[in-house]
Design an enzyme around this catalytic site. Structure first.
Site, PDB file in Angstrom:
ATOM      1  N   LYS A 126       0.845  -1.205   0.000  1.00  0.00           N
ATOM      2  CA  LYS A 126       0.000   0.000   0.000  1.00  0.00           C
ATOM      3  C   LYS A 126       0.876   1.250   0.000  1.00  0.00           C
ATOM      4  O   LYS A 126       0.605   2.223  -0.711  1.00  0.00           O
ATOM      5  CB  LYS A 126      -0.945  -0.024   1.210  1.00  0.00           C
ATOM      6  CG  LYS A 126      -2.022  -1.109   1.099  1.00  0.00           C
ATOM      7  CD  LYS A 126      -2.817  -1.318   2.387  1.00  0.00           C
ATOM      8  CE  LYS A 126      -3.830  -2.450   2.233  1.00  0.00           C
ATOM      9  NZ  LYS A 126      -4.586  -2.757   3.456  1.00  0.00           N
TER      10      LYS A 126
ATOM     11  N   GLN B 193      -4.721  -1.464   9.869  1.00  0.00           N
ATOM     12  CA  GLN B 193      -4.567  -2.769   9.199  1.00  0.00           C
ATOM     13  C   GLN B 193      -5.093  -3.874  10.116  1.00  0.00           C
ATOM     14  O   GLN B 193      -4.747  -3.926  11.299  1.00  0.00           O
ATOM     15  CB  GLN B 193      -3.089  -2.998   8.842  1.00  0.00           C
ATOM     16  CG  GLN B 193      -2.823  -4.283   8.071  1.00  0.00           C
ATOM     17  CD  GLN B 193      -3.439  -4.294   6.665  1.00  0.00           C
ATOM     18  OE1 GLN B 193      -3.605  -3.262   6.021  1.00  0.00           O
ATOM     19  NE2 GLN B 193      -3.787  -5.468   6.182  1.00  0.00           N
TER      20      GLN B 193
ATOM     21  N   ASP C  87     -10.641   2.837   3.707  1.00  0.00           N
ATOM     22  CA  ASP C  87     -11.028   1.421   3.660  1.00  0.00           C
ATOM     23  C   ASP C  87     -12.503   1.245   3.278  1.00  0.00           C
ATOM     24  O   ASP C  87     -12.917   0.167   2.863  1.00  0.00           O
ATOM     25  CB  ASP C  87     -10.839   0.791   5.051  1.00  0.00           C
ATOM     26  CG  ASP C  87      -9.659  -0.157   5.121  1.00  0.00           C
ATOM     27  OD1 ASP C  87      -9.209  -0.646   4.071  1.00  0.00           O
ATOM     28  OD2 ASP C  87      -9.192  -0.413   6.246  1.00  0.00           O
TER      29      ASP C  87
HETATM   30  N1  GUN Z   1      -6.754  -6.896   6.387  1.00  0.00           N
HETATM   31  C1  GUN Z   1      -7.112  -7.688   5.347  1.00  0.00           C
HETATM   32  N2  GUN Z   1      -7.771  -6.966   4.417  1.00  0.00           N
HETATM   33  C2  GUN Z   1      -7.836  -5.699   4.877  1.00  0.00           C
HETATM   34  C3  GUN Z   1      -8.395  -4.504   4.374  1.00  0.00           C
HETATM   35  O1  GUN Z   1      -8.977  -4.440   3.291  1.00  0.00           O
HETATM   36  N3  GUN Z   1      -8.238  -3.407   5.156  1.00  0.00           N
HETATM   37  C4  GUN Z   1      -7.625  -3.444   6.363  1.00  0.00           C
HETATM   38  N4  GUN Z   1      -7.560  -2.307   7.079  1.00  0.00           N
HETATM   39  N5  GUN Z   1      -7.091  -4.535   6.864  1.00  0.00           N
HETATM   40  C5  GUN Z   1      -7.208  -5.665   6.125  1.00  0.00           C
END
Ligand code: GUN
Length: 287
Positions: A52, A96, A119
């Protein structure tokens, strides 16, 4: 062999558009600024967060990762998150997941302002989706948004199609069902208690599998016409350490029209959507 719906060409073409939007913002003195909160050392989370950050920086945005210790208290975690969401220099932030046990019941989705919710997990973002939004108003959940972008890139029609989603998670299955509905598809949401699941999947035009079970979907779930589109959201590790999806690729590849590979399919689309959301958040704040 089915056509491979790879994300690379989609990401490459979308990145050019995103870079232009970041350049336009920089004319106004704005650099999109994302803060990521990462608790502990979950190996998969470390990889996701790095991806990311790399993509943010590729489009010219800023991304800072706040690494917090695995054993952080809930009070300290909440206070850290509050300091991030109250920082007016931040355009987008997310925590996350997964979180360690002591933080699991923190109401994160209620603490992040919808304007910063890259998100797409806050109640306001999800309600906008329920109201019919296709991304004009709200920041959409990243995996569903990325799947729509991928299908559109490959000129796969959604309107009027029968779509079967397997998995009812809050992150993928449920929001995906709304987003496809907003794009005029007819959606069936299947899950672990669905009876005769193959009767549903065999009738579908598009099948989305998001249940986190390695190589769950095989050719017996498919229509004999070999005309279905398969979207594999899974990312699992086999005992030999190799990555695989929720679809048994080898068994399915000669029995469908097209299929997303794992890796190189849905995963990068999720990251791309996050960066799109960040840029959208920065543009809205700059107005
Ligand atoms: N962990 C697995 N997928 C995601 C996601 O799309 N966003 C976040 N914040 N954590 C995750």
């Amino acid at each position: 062999m089915a056509k491979l719906l790879e994300s690379k060409s989609v990401v490459d073409s979308q990145l050019e558009k995103l870079k232009k939007r970041v350049a336009a913002l920089s004319q106004l003195g704005i650099v999109p600024n994302m803060r990521v909160i990462l608790v502990g050392e979950n190996p998969a989370s470390l990889v996701y967060v790095k991806n990311k950050k790399t993509l943010s920086e590729k489009v010219g945005a800023q991304c800072t990762i706040d690494k917090l210790p695995e054993n952080i208290s809930k009070a300290d975690f909440v206070s850290h998150l509050n300091s991030v969401v109250n920082n007016s220099a931040v355009h987008g932030c997310f925590v996350q997941l997964p979180l360690p046990q002591q933080l699991k019941d923190t109401p994160i989705a209620h603490m992040i302002p919808p304007s910063m919710d890259v998100d797409g997990f806050t109640p306001d973002s999800l309600f906008a989706l329920m109201e019919g939004d296709k991304g004009e108003k709200a920041l959409l959940p990243c995996t569903p948004k990325g799947i729509i972008t991928l299908l559109q890139h490959y000129n796969i029609d959604i309107s009027g199609k029968n779509i079967v989603i397997i998995g009812r998670s809050l992150i993928v299955g449920k929001p995906m069902s709304y987003l496809f509905t907003n794009h005029d598809a007819t959606v069936t949401l299947c899950h672990s208690k669905t009876k005769n699941i193959k009767e549903h999947t065999q009738m579908a035009d598009i099948i989305v599998v998001a249940i986190g079970v390695a190589e769950y979907l095989d050719e017996t779930f498919l229509s004999k016409n070999k005309n279905q589109v398969i979207i594999d959201v899974g990312m699992n590790k086999k005992p030999d350490g190799k990555l695989c999806g929720d679809v048994h690729f080898q068994k399915v590849k000669d029995h469908c029209d097209s299929i997303t590979p794992v890796p190189g399919g849905v995963g990068p689309m999720t990251v791309l959507s996050l960066i799109e959301n960040l840029i959208f958040a920065a543009e809205r704040k700059g107005r």
